[in-house]
Design an enzyme around this catalytic site. Structure first.
Site, mmCIF file in Angstrom:
data_model
loop_
_atom_site.group_PDB
_atom_site.id
_atom_site.type_symbol
_atom_site.label_atom_id
_atom_site.label_comp_id
_atom_site.label_asym_id
_atom_site.label_seq_id
_atom_site.Cartn_x
_atom_site.Cartn_y
_atom_site.Cartn_z
ATOM 1 C CE LYS A 81 -4.420 0.993 -0.027
ATOM 2 N NZ LYS A 81 -5.425 0.287 -0.845
ATOM 3 N N GLY A 183 -21.157 6.359 3.758
ATOM 4 C CA GLY A 183 -20.260 6.702 2.661
ATOM 5 C C GLY A 183 -20.889 6.376 1.321
ATOM 6 C CB VAL A 184 -23.182 7.674 -0.851
ATOM 7 C CG1 VAL A 184 -24.059 6.774 -0.012
ATOM 8 C CG2 VAL A 184 -23.298 9.125 -0.384
ATOM 9 N N GLY A 185 -19.578 7.578 -1.858
ATOM 10 C CA GLY A 185 -18.685 8.009 -2.922
ATOM 11 C C GLY A 185 -18.737 7.025 -4.075
ATOM 12 C CB VAL A 187 -17.058 1.873 -3.253
ATOM 13 C CG1 VAL A 187 -17.584 0.512 -2.779
ATOM 14 C CG2 VAL A 187 -15.741 1.687 -4.007
#
Length: 350
Positions: A81, A183-185, A187
């Protein structure tokens, strides 16, 4: 003698590399957890951290998660990462910093393969790729494996959510199932749209409140404040933002029967997997359910297959989840522990 170097999340990592470039202002970390199955693959994120220690901890946790994710997805890749440190909240990564990061990746001579993650994009990865060939998630021809991993990740999470609902709720369809999405970005938003088509009843939240309200209006969902999503009365909670949101306190406050979402490192500590299990909440281990993106960009880098092959592999995510849940039922161990055990065997550390 093995030491954790003062970082509890150090897990016999093969390398933790710290980079700085005075001219561009780049500060970056590349952590390589394991290359037992192949080059260490995992995205790079651009994020502001409270301090350097927090950034290193994130890189350690995320790289280990990538080792497990790639192994569980049957990819010939290890786990790594990258983290590019933002100087302040809301800062923008410069082209010079992206190029400097590309040179950092190149200096590892193929031991680490990067791709986009939080705060990055195809355009930014194109800039990184001017300095190294060890990069994926680049624009590709129609039908080819690769490109933006977000939509593919969303589809895999959606399939995993449906499998989890069937396992934990006995639901043969998502119609009427109440799902809380954090979270609604790229993905989370993709998952929400797919679930809405199935007739799920959605409650959504995002740190960007306007984004949540806009999507709620589009889908006929309910938008709530970001700090209220964890305590909603729902059937299934789907975390799709940043990690470490499942803590002793938040788990005690959950009002659901299933947790299944695309965020990385959802469990703040190992003990939190036991806490979910003790509460009788079915858990879909994050690095199993959210493997769609790395399947996409991994096959792109390896030059293996096309989008049809990517989709066929993503379709197998529920099968791997069922394997984990079955072993959990047999042994009585938490799903998180079972998944780690299977992944460790696959990378030769079991």
């Amino acid at each position: 003698m093995i030491t954790d170097w003062g970082f509890p999340d150090f897990d016999d990592h093969e390398g933790v590399h710290l980079f700085s470039d005075r001219e561009s202002g780049l500060s970056a970390i590349i952590a390589i957890h394991s290359s037992a199955l192949g080059p260490a693959a995992g995205g790079v994120r651009f994020w502001h951290y409270a301090d350097h220690r927090a950034a290193i901890t994130d890189a350690l946790r995320l790289s280990r998660g990538m080792s497990y994710k790639n192994a569980m997805a049957n990819l010939p890749l290890g786990g790594g990462k990258g983290v590019i440190l933002a100087s302040e909240p809301g800062a923008t990564v410069s082209n010079a910093q992206l190029e400097a990061f590309g040179r950092a990746v190149e200096s590892l001579v193929g031991k680490y393969v990067t791709a986009e993650d939080v705060g990055m994009s195809e355009e930014r990865m194109k800039r990184v790729a001017t300095q190294t060939r060890h990069v994926s998630g680049l624009p590709v021809a129609a039908g080819g494996a690769g490109g933006d991993p977000g939509p593919v990740t969303a589809r895999g999470v959606y399939l995993g959510v449906k499998a989890a609902a069937k396992r934990g709720l006995g639901a043969d369809s998502m119609a009427g199932v109440r799902v809380a999405l954090q979270g609604v970005g790229s993905v989370g938003g993709g998952v929400a749209r797919l679930l809405a088509k199935d007739g799920a009843r959605l409650v959504i939240a995002d740190v960007n409140a306007e984004r949540a309200k806009t999507l709620a209006a589009e889908l006929g969902a309910e938008a709530v404040a970001a700090d209220a999503i964890l305590t909603q009365e729902t059937d299934l909670f789907s975390p799709n933002a940043l990690g470490a949101i499942l803590t002793e306190a938040s788990i005690a406050a959950l009002k659901c029967k299933v947790v299944a979402g695309g965020a990385n490192n959802q469990l703040a500590t190992r003990a939190d997997g036991h806490r979910l299990h003790d509460r009788g909440i079915l858990y879909a281990p994050d690095y199993v359910i959210n493997a769609g993106g790395i399947i996409n960009v991994g096959l792109e880098y390896l030059g293996q297959g096309n989008m049809a092959e990517v989709q066929a592999r993503v379709d197998k995510i529920p099968e791997r989840l069922i394997e984990v849940w079955d072993e959990s039922d047999r042994t009585g161990d938490p799903e998180s522990e079972v998944a780690d055990r299977i992944a460790q065997r696959l990378i030769g550390r079991g």
